[in-house]
Design an enzyme around this catalytic site. Structure first.
Site, PDB file in Angstrom:
ATOM      1  N   LYS A  42      -8.268  13.825   4.536  1.00  0.00           N
ATOM      2  CA  LYS A  42      -7.365  12.678   4.500  1.00  0.00           C
ATOM      3  C   LYS A  42      -6.397  12.832   5.666  1.00  0.00           C
ATOM      4  CE  LYS A  42      -6.297  13.996   0.291  1.00  0.00           C
ATOM      5  NZ  LYS A  42      -6.379  12.806  -0.518  1.00  0.00           N
ATOM      6  N   ARG A  43      -5.610  11.801   5.974  1.00  0.00           N
ATOM      7  CA  ARG A  43      -4.589  11.967   6.998  1.00  0.00           C
ATOM      8  C   ARG A  43      -3.667  13.132   6.647  1.00  0.00           C
ATOM      9  NH1 ARG A  43      -4.086   8.166  11.290  1.00  0.00           N
ATOM     10  NH2 ARG A  43      -2.188   9.332  11.773  1.00  0.00           N
TER      11      ARG A  43
ATOM     12  N   LYS B  80     -14.548   8.385  -3.645  1.00  0.00           N
ATOM     13  CA  LYS B  80     -15.792   8.691  -2.913  1.00  0.00           C
ATOM     14  C   LYS B  80     -16.316  10.074  -3.312  1.00  0.00           C
ATOM     15  CE  LYS B  80     -13.790   5.964   0.720  1.00  0.00           C
ATOM     16  NZ  LYS B  80     -12.880   5.972   1.880  1.00  0.00           N
TER      17      LYS B  80
ATOM     18  N   LYS C  27       0.961  14.413   1.087  1.00  0.00           N
ATOM     19  CA  LYS C  27      -0.399  14.717   0.622  1.00  0.00           C
ATOM     20  C   LYS C  27      -0.571  16.216   0.371  1.00  0.00           C
ATOM     21  CE  LYS C  27      -2.366  10.732   3.117  1.00  0.00           C
ATOM     22  NZ  LYS C  27      -3.005   9.898   2.063  1.00  0.00           N
TER      23      LYS C  27
ATOM     24  N   HIS D 198       0.803  -1.232   0.000  1.00  0.00           N
ATOM     25  CA  HIS D 198       0.000   0.000   0.000  1.00  0.00           C
ATOM     26  C   HIS D 198       0.827   1.268   0.000  1.00  0.00           C
ATOM     27  CE1 HIS D 198      -3.957  -1.893   0.886  1.00  0.00           C
ATOM     28  NE2 HIS D 198      -3.201  -2.805   1.461  1.00  0.00           N
TER      29      HIS D 198
ATOM     30  N   THR E 215      -8.442   6.665  -1.966  1.00  0.00           N
ATOM     31  CA  THR E 215      -9.795   6.143  -2.160  1.00  0.00           C
ATOM     32  C   THR E 215     -10.816   7.248  -1.885  1.00  0.00           C
ATOM     33  OG1 THR E 215      -9.593   5.250   0.080  1.00  0.00           O
ATOM     34  CG2 THR E 215      -9.362   3.690  -1.743  1.00  0.00           C
TER      35      THR E 215
HETATM   36  C1  26W Z   1       3.933   0.785  10.052  1.00  0.00           C
HETATM   37  C2  26W Z   1       3.449   2.129   9.800  1.00  0.00           C
HETATM   38  C3  26W Z   1       2.519   2.136   8.658  1.00  0.00           C
HETATM   39  C4  26W Z   1       1.162   2.208   8.906  1.00  0.00           C
HETATM   40  C5  26W Z   1       0.274   2.212   7.853  1.00  0.00           C
HETATM   41  C6  26W Z   1       2.984   2.044   7.369  1.00  0.00           C
HETATM   42  C7  26W Z   1       2.106   2.051   6.323  1.00  0.00           C
HETATM   43  C8  26W Z   1       0.758   2.128   6.573  1.00  0.00           C
HETATM   44  C9  26W Z   1      -0.232   2.086   5.434  1.00  0.00           C
HETATM   45  C10 26W Z   1       0.264   1.198   4.346  1.00  0.00           C
HETATM   46  C11 26W Z   1      -0.583   3.456   4.972  1.00  0.00           C
HETATM   47  C12 26W Z   1      -1.834   3.458   4.141  1.00  0.00           C
HETATM   48  O1  26W Z   1      -2.932   3.493   4.665  1.00  0.00           O
HETATM   49  N1  26W Z   1      -1.681   3.461   2.818  1.00  0.00           N
HETATM   50  C13 26W Z   1      -2.779   3.839   1.964  1.00  0.00           C
HETATM   51  O2  26W Z   1      -3.468   2.701   1.511  1.00  0.00           O
HETATM   52  C14 26W Z   1      -4.617   3.067   0.766  1.00  0.00           C
HETATM   53  C15 26W Z   1      -5.351   1.793   0.426  1.00  0.00           C
HETATM   54  O3  26W Z   1      -4.631   1.040  -0.495  1.00  0.00           O
HETATM   55  C16 26W Z   1      -4.222   3.864  -0.461  1.00  0.00           C
HETATM   56  O4  26W Z   1      -5.390   4.276  -1.118  1.00  0.00           O
HETATM   57  C17 26W Z   1      -3.396   5.075  -0.058  1.00  0.00           C
HETATM   58  O5  26W Z   1      -2.919   5.732  -1.206  1.00  0.00           O
HETATM   59  C18 26W Z   1      -2.238   4.650   0.807  1.00  0.00           C
HETATM   60  O6  26W Z   1      -1.556   5.778   1.321  1.00  0.00           O
END
Ligand code: 26W
Length: 832
Positions: A567-568, A679, A573, A375, A675
């Site tokens: 968004k976060r 929406k 971003k 992701h 995503t």
């Molecule tokens: C370990 C720390 C950590 C926590 C969460 C590393 C990475 C993440 C996630 C992978 C971050 C995340 O939510 N990624 C998002 O995933 C969505 C679903 O596929 C995408 O639409 C977003 O672009 C992406 O940032």
């Protein structure tokens, strides 16, 4: 929803409850009974929360009936199942979703109305289930909806966090975090299943043991144990009789603890151990993209993975006594990012150490079971565990990882690049530069049969930039599966007025076949359809304006353009690109108060990771800008800046229907998919965006005329990096951006010129890593194109309608069908 041990034929019969009629009268009886007999209250005295609980339980009775039928059906047919492993699920509220998906909404509204209650105010009593950070967690929730809707047998596994993502308060313009106690008073949707508890091991050491034939095997001894108790949440699909389960593990101290208490006499120490065990499922880590390598996080990951695999193995053994060769026919496991990747060595441990399979046989099974979704490409998000830490927490798993790595490097890699130690260094699961660490992404690629990215561009970059050597070794392993969203929650539930307009115009078929929305294209220029579409948008804006007034005390006009970035909060971003542009606009309005700008409300919603200093600085800057702009008579109300606190699923459901413009402005190459972009477009907000993530595919679907694209492409970003990017060049060349940044960093906004120095420094002295200045001019131009387009309502409406009509591709039903076909080899199971 029970998974009892009685025979399958008993189960089918027990699924036949007749007292739960799906009529308003039937619901009235159920709700009244739950008020009296479950909650010990009564119609005249119940609180709104009581009414909410009783209504949920009435719906749950009906759902559980379907759930036990689903379970019996799946068990009778001994079906192949998908097991989705995710550390996060952002479910939001469940009651309205479950009512709409099971077509009980009208009946419930009538039932409650006849009992003197308003359904909508009762729906508002539900706390969000916020067991996730952002995109990855919400994607998991959308996928569960599609799996049940498509009649695919699946179980979601995760952690029953006592505290979900923190609640955000804004105090003096700054983010403050408060605990989210979503389950303090219980939650009617979750059902505890003590019979399916699992006990898992941690820490300890490994020893070599021999049987009486002189055959050696490894034992993991002197471990600490933790018990996982599952809570099940039924997942109701739309117009479907399949109710799958989300199973969330809660950590408890083991019974050995009690034994210890009674025998050792060290009561306080024992209590301390118990409290430690129970911290494992206490709290969701609030980082959305930075890996910190904390021991408790690794323990969380292993805890839920080990409980889930034990549960999968239990079910498999019950239904297929002792036929390990059948395991890959019955079980598919999807790893939602690398967070559950320890499942790979855990399954090897089960097969080799406990079931005594040969290593190679176990490894073949493993690779058939697992698939991995990546992701993110951000280097700081790629999980790495220090080898000493990993070895202390999971000594046996570390040995297994070393062996997997040795066989991979000496096997596939040596065969492809004989004697090439550089290739081995890059591909190794163990990073040997500096302090040794385990690369969870490498482990996930080696141990899976399929690895996917989440948008076409992201998958290309995954293959070309992040994993080019893996792509060469395993050319058939990588594939793209573009993300999607459930149109039930993100249109039918959150925007019932638009949902009704669409259904009245083209029928309800779009709810199950999203491509049917293309039938709306022929209404894009239809004046009366445009009027209705516009009226619905305006009504949503009136409702959002009230929320803004009530929560922020800011008055906004529903006739203004609602420009939304939700968004976060993360530098990649680029909320600060939006911010600097608003500052520039503010200056422009001060210089020319009569400038012909259509009134705009800039709306932000974003949580920052509590330890992410610059992200918090940006939140503070947005709020400080808002307090000036919103109260400055010189701008004549033309622009307003609103920061809505505590952004989450429920707030998103209020903002999205009311949005005109969707800000998707990440630096090209950084946002894997996004995503929220889908929406917002589905609800008729036009996108202003870079060619990043799924924006690229949204542009392909809606057409170049119906989206505002700006900024550097991935190739241009890379070229600029190679040539040497210097933000000062842009700063000196463009007085607009220079003045905006300088003003922001002055004492004008808060009285303290030090407040936004960190932000200014990151954009200038620290090299502007996300190229805000490089994209500024292009962004400002696109924003003035937006302004011009909005001044022509018929043109804007046409564009918005075409966005709704052309979003079909981004239904998570399409995404899940592709996973089922290309990765899971999973077939829909017919009812009964
Ligand atoms: C370990 C720390 C950590 C926590 C969460 C590393 C990475 C993440 C996630 C992978 C971050 C995340 O939510 N990624 C998002 O995933 C969505 C679903 O596929 C995408 O639409 C977003 O672009 C992406 O940032």
């Amino acid at each position: 929803m029970s998974e009892t041990n009685s025979s399958p034929s008993d189960l089918v019969q027990s699924g036949n409850l007749s007292s739960v009629e799906n009529t308003s009268d039937g619901l009235k009886v159920s709700i009244g009974n739950h008020l009296r007999f479950t909650l010990a209250t009564g119609i005249g005295i119940a609180s709104d929360r009581d009414w909410w609980v009783a209504t949920c339980l009435a719906v749950r009775d009906r759902v559980l009936d379907l759930s036990s039928r689903t379970n019996a059906n799946h068990r009778n047919k001994n079906v192949r199942r998908l097991h989705y492993l995710s550390l996060e699920y952002l479910m939001g509220r469940l009651l309205e979703n479950n009512l709409r998906n099971s077509d009980l909404y009208d009946a419930a509204k009538q039932a409650l109305g006849e009992m003197g209650k308003d359904l909508d105010s009762i729906l508002n009593k539900e706390p969000d289930m916020g067991l996730g950070n952002g995109g990855l967690g919400r994607l998991a929730a959308c996928f569960l909806d599609s799996l049940s809707t498509l009649d695919l047998p699946a179980v979601g596994y995760g952690i029953h966090y006592e505290f979900g993502l923190f609640r955000q308060e804004i105090v003096g313009g700054r983010q403050m975090e408060q605990p989210d106690v979503w389950t303090r008073d219980g939650n009617p949707w979750k059902i505890v299943r003590p019979d399916y508890r699992q006990t898992i091991n941690l820490y300890g050491k490994t020893v070599q043991k021999f049987d009486d034939q002189g055959k050696g095997h490894v034992e993991w001894v002197d471990t600490k144990t933790i018990v996982g108790v599952p809570w099940d949440i039924p997942i109701v699909g739309y117009d479907s009789e399949t109710v799958n389960l989300l199973r969330l593990w809660e950590a408890h101290a083991s019974d050995a603890f009690n034994f210890h208490v009674f025998n050792s006499g060290s009561y306080m120490e024992a209590i301390h151990d118990k409290a430690m065990a129970e911290t494992v499922s206490k709290v969701l880590y609030p980082n959305d993209s930075t890996e910190t390598g904390k021991e408790l996080r690794l323990v969380q990951q292993y805890f839920f993975v080990a409980c889930s695999l034990a549960d999968i193995v239990r079910r498999f053994k019950r239904d297929n006594p002792a036929h390990w060769s059948l395991f890959p026919d019955k079980v598919a496991v999807q790893l939602n990012d690398t967070h559950p990747a320890v499942a790979i060595p855990e399954l090897m441990r089960i097969l080799v150490d406990q079931e005594f399979l040969k290593w190679n046989e176990a490894w073949e099974i493993c690779k058939k079971i697992f698939a991995y979704t990546n992701h993110t490409l951000l280097p700081e998000a790629l999980e790495m565990w220090s080898v000493p830490l990993f070895g202390r927490v999971l000594p046996r798993h570390l040995e297994i990882i070393f062996e997997i790595n040795r066989l991979f490097l000496d096997g596939e890699v040596e065969k492809m690049w004989p004697g090439d130690s550089e290739k081995k260094r890059v591909l190794s699961i163990i990073d040997e530069r500096g302090a040794k660490s385990v690369r969870m992404a490498n482990l996930s690629v080696v141990g899976s049969h399929a690895v996917n990215g989440v948008a076409a561009l992201h998958t290309r970059l995954l293959r070309e930039k992040l994993f080019p050597e893996f792509d060469a070794v395993f050319p058939d392993r990588f594939l793209n599966l573009t993300n999607g969203i459930t149109f039930r929650r993100w249109l039918d539930v959150c925007n019932p007025q638009l949902s009704k307009l669409i259904s009245d115009t083209i029928g309800t078929g779009w709810k199950k076949d999203a491509m049917k929305l293309t039938a709306l294209e022929s209404y894009a220029d239809d004046n009366s359809f445009q009027q209705c579409y516009r009226r619905i948008k305006r009504d949503a804006k009136v409702r959002l304006a009230k929320i803004i007034q009530d929560t922020c005390g800011i008055t906004v006009s529903p006739d203004a353009l609602f420009d939304v970035q939700i968004k976060r909060l993360h530098e990649y971003k680029r909320q600060h690109l939006n911010l600097v542009h608003i500052v520039a606009l503010y200056q422009k309005l001060l210089a020319d108060p009569d400038a012909d700008i259509h009134p705009r409300v800039f709306i932000f919603g974003a949580k920052a990771a509590p330890g992410y200093f610059l992200a918090k600085n940006i939140i503070h800057a947005i709020n400080a800008l808002g307090s000036k702009v919103n109260n400055d008579p010189r701008v004549k109300g033309k622009i307003k800046v609103v920061f809505l606190p505590n952004y989450g699923v429920t707030l998103a459901e209020r903002i999205i229907p009311a949005s005109d413009l969707s800000e998707q402005i990440s630096t090209a190459g950084k946002e894997a998919s996004g995503t929220g972009n889908m929406k917002l477009a589905l609800n008729g907000a036009l996108t202003i965006g870079t060619l990043d993530g799924a924006n690229v595919e949204i542009k392909e679907e809606v057409g170049d005329d119906n989206i505002f694209i700006f900024g550097l492409t991935v190739e241009e970003v890379n070229d600029l990096h190679t040539r040497g990017y210097n933000p000062w060049d842009y700063y000196w060349a463009d007085s607009q951006v220079r003045n905006a940044i300088d003003w922001l960093a002055s004492d004008f906004f808060t009285g303290n010129s030090a407040d936004f120095k960190p932000l200014r420094d990151s954009l200038l002295d620290h090299g502007d890593p996300y190229m805000v200045l490089a994209d500024f001019a292009s962004y400002a131009r696109a924003q003035s194109d937006v302004d011009a387009a909005y001044k022509n309502p018929a043109k804007w409406d046409r564009m918005a309608i075409l966005n709704t009509a052309r979003m079909g591709k981004f239904s998570s039903d399409r995404t899940i069908s592709e996973y089922a076909e290309k990765v899971w080899n999973l077939k829909a199971v017919s009812r009964a």
